[in-house]
Design an enzyme around this catalytic site. Structure first.
Site, mmCIF file in Angstrom:
data_model
loop_
_atom_site.group_PDB
_atom_site.id
_atom_site.type_symbol
_atom_site.label_atom_id
_atom_site.label_comp_id
_atom_site.label_asym_id
_atom_site.label_seq_id
_atom_site.Cartn_x
_atom_site.Cartn_y
_atom_site.Cartn_z
ATOM 1 N N GLY A 146 24.799 52.206 11.442
ATOM 2 C CA GLY A 146 24.617 51.158 10.436
ATOM 3 C C GLY A 146 23.608 51.539 9.374
ATOM 4 O O GLY A 146 23.636 51.000 8.258
ATOM 5 N N GLU A 166 25.555 53.533 6.965
ATOM 6 C CA GLU A 166 26.456 52.592 6.275
ATOM 7 C C GLU A 166 25.696 51.794 5.218
ATOM 8 O O GLU A 166 26.191 51.577 4.112
ATOM 9 C CB GLU A 166 27.113 51.665 7.304
ATOM 10 C CG GLU A 166 28.100 52.411 8.198
ATOM 11 C CD GLU A 166 28.627 51.552 9.340
ATOM 12 O OE1 GLU A 166 27.819 51.131 10.189
ATOM 13 O OE2 GLU A 166 29.840 51.300 9.377
HETATM 14 N N1 COA Z 1 19.264 50.289 18.530
HETATM 15 C C1 COA Z 1 18.265 49.796 19.289
HETATM 16 N N2 COA Z 1 17.152 50.490 19.567
HETATM 17 C C2 COA Z 1 17.045 51.739 19.050
HETATM 18 C C3 COA Z 1 18.057 52.302 18.249
HETATM 19 C C4 COA Z 1 19.214 51.516 17.996
HETATM 20 N N3 COA Z 1 20.199 51.957 17.217
HETATM 21 N N4 COA Z 1 17.683 53.556 17.891
HETATM 22 C C5 COA Z 1 16.460 53.748 18.440
HETATM 23 N N5 COA Z 1 16.088 52.656 19.133
HETATM 24 C C6 COA Z 1 14.831 52.444 19.880
HETATM 25 C C7 COA Z 1 14.815 53.223 21.184
HETATM 26 O O1 COA Z 1 15.509 52.509 22.190
HETATM 27 C C8 COA Z 1 13.327 53.321 21.432
HETATM 28 O O2 COA Z 1 12.877 52.075 21.916
HETATM 29 P P1 COA Z 1 11.863 52.008 23.202
HETATM 30 O O3 COA Z 1 10.622 52.742 22.722
HETATM 31 O O4 COA Z 1 11.636 50.542 23.409
HETATM 32 O O5 COA Z 1 12.549 52.713 24.313
HETATM 33 C C9 COA Z 1 12.752 53.478 20.030
HETATM 34 O O6 COA Z 1 13.754 52.962 19.149
HETATM 35 C C10 COA Z 1 12.476 54.922 19.636
HETATM 36 O O7 COA Z 1 13.681 55.648 19.798
HETATM 37 P P2 COA Z 1 13.782 56.984 20.687
HETATM 38 O O8 COA Z 1 15.192 57.143 21.129
HETATM 39 O O9 COA Z 1 12.723 56.973 21.752
HETATM 40 O O10 COA Z 1 13.388 58.084 19.606
HETATM 41 P P3 COA Z 1 13.811 59.619 19.611
HETATM 42 O O11 COA Z 1 13.001 60.258 18.534
HETATM 43 O O12 COA Z 1 13.753 60.186 20.958
HETATM 44 O O13 COA Z 1 15.367 59.631 19.156
HETATM 45 C C11 COA Z 1 17.262 58.948 17.820
HETATM 46 C C12 COA Z 1 15.737 59.177 17.887
HETATM 47 C C13 COA Z 1 17.561 58.340 16.462
HETATM 48 C C14 COA Z 1 17.980 60.304 17.983
HETATM 49 C C15 COA Z 1 17.680 58.000 18.970
HETATM 50 O O14 COA Z 1 16.826 56.868 18.944
HETATM 51 C C16 COA Z 1 19.104 57.520 18.864
HETATM 52 O O15 COA Z 1 20.010 58.263 19.164
HETATM 53 N N6 COA Z 1 19.301 56.259 18.448
HETATM 54 C C17 COA Z 1 20.610 55.637 18.389
HETATM 55 C C18 COA Z 1 21.387 56.132 17.210
HETATM 56 C C19 COA Z 1 22.771 55.502 17.212
HETATM 57 O O16 COA Z 1 23.587 55.739 18.069
HETATM 58 N N7 COA Z 1 23.023 54.693 16.181
HETATM 59 C C20 COA Z 1 24.288 54.027 16.013
HETATM 60 C C21 COA Z 1 24.246 52.676 16.617
HETATM 61 S S1 COA Z 1 25.808 51.845 16.406
#
Ligand code: COA
Length: 260
Positions: free
Chosen positions: A111, A114
């Site tokens: 998103g 997007e």
């Molecule tokens: N929705 C909800 N929470 C999210 C999020 C999302 N799309 N992306 C990140 N977060 C949260 C994580 O759960 C984490 O929360 P916590 O500390 O309470 O556990 C916090 O944000 C930090 O993210 P984290 O994953 O620990 O950081 P990272 O540097 O290790 O990884 C990303 C970064 C962006 C690679 C990883 O967060 C990720 O893959 N996010 C989802 C991306 C995704 O699939 N987006 C499409 C959604 S439809």
């Protein structure tokens, strides 16, 4: 109006809207989508606002996507409603009639990508990562990503990014035409502000004509788009700014556009 998940700041005619959930990488939950809709509706009607900068708080992310914790428990009907709310908000951004600059400093995923694609201009840090990783959740983009990506970058890139879900670096995003500019992370604010200042000095009626003709006109058949352009061109000529612009050129001075 004040918001729980947004920061709003004005610098002259430039409004900054910052999504402020850095601990969740600015993920778009339902409330944030509703607040963005409200904030952009206000920016549209306030005459003093000529340009909007859209950003995410914190160093790590513009927006890391829809909020997965909400997706986890949503029913199909709630997912449909979320998709519609996200699409409606992003269509408002896209058709605002005022330029919106996406300031992309880190992850712009799902998103987030997007939302960036609905903006008029995307300026990215060289540290940015963009992608449509929904496939890894057993999903597809639901906020217009399949449609805007194919329009911005063509079918080949749209299929690659959505089918594989692998994020790309800023430089590749630039090569695909997904972002207009990539700059060093430390120059991001300076570049975004300079572009915003330039747009703030431009004639708002002309900016609006350009945005409408390109965004709405380009999805219409050529004859309809051309006619749309002609009407906007004629309407623009009724503005004081058009008279100021042509006169200033002939008098060899800088124009001062007032938005009238
Ligand atoms: N929705 C909800 N929470 C999210 C999020 C999302 N799309 N992306 C990140 N977060 C949260 C994580 O759960 C984490 O929360 P916590 O500390 O309470 O556990 C916090 O944000 C930090 O993210 P984290 O994953 O620990 O950081 P990272 O540097 O290790 O990884 C990303 C970064 C962006 C690679 C990883 O967060 C990720 O893959 N996010 C989802 C991306 C995704 O699939 N987006 C499409 C959604 S439809």
């Amino acid at each position: 109006m004040s918001f729980d998940n947004l920061l709003i700041a004005d610098d002259g005619a430039i409004r900054s809207i910052t999504i402020n959930r850095p601990d969740k990488l600015n993920a778009l939950n339902g409330q944030t989508i509703a607040e963005l809709h409200q904030a952009f509706a206000e920016a549209r009607t306030e005459e003093s606002v000529r340009v909007i900068i859209l950003a995410g708080a914190g160093p790590k992310a513009f927006v890391a996507g829809a909020d997965i914790s909400e997706l986890d428990t949503a029913t199909p009907v709630q997912m449909r409603d979320l998709s519609r709310a996200g699409q409606d908000m992003m269509r408002l951004v896209e058709t605002l009639g005022k330029p919106v600059i996406a300031r992309i400093q880190g992850f712009a995923l799902g998103g987030g990508m997007e939302l960036a694609m609905a903006c008029s201009l995307r300026i990215a840090s060289d540290q940015a990562r963009m992608g449509q990783p929904e496939i890894n959740l057993g999903l597809l983009p639901g906020f217009g990503g399949t449609q805007r990506l194919v329009r911005l970058c063509g079918r080949s890139a749209a299929l690659e990014l959505c089918l594989l879900g692998t994020p790309i670096k800023a430089q590749r995003a630039h090569e695909l035409g997904l972002v207009q500019q990539v700059v060093a992370a430390e120059s991001l604010d300076e570049t975004v502000n300079a572009v915003a200042q330039q747009l703030a000095r431009s004639a708002p009626h002309a900016l609006r004509g350009i945005l409408d003709a390109i965004i709405i006109g380009a999805d219409a058949p050529l004859e309809v788009g051309l006619s749309y352009e002609t009407q906007a061109f004629g309407l623009c000529a009724a503005s004081e700014d058009k008279a100021e612009g042509t006169r200033a050129f002939l008098e060899k001075r800088k124009p001062e556009f007032k938005g009238r």
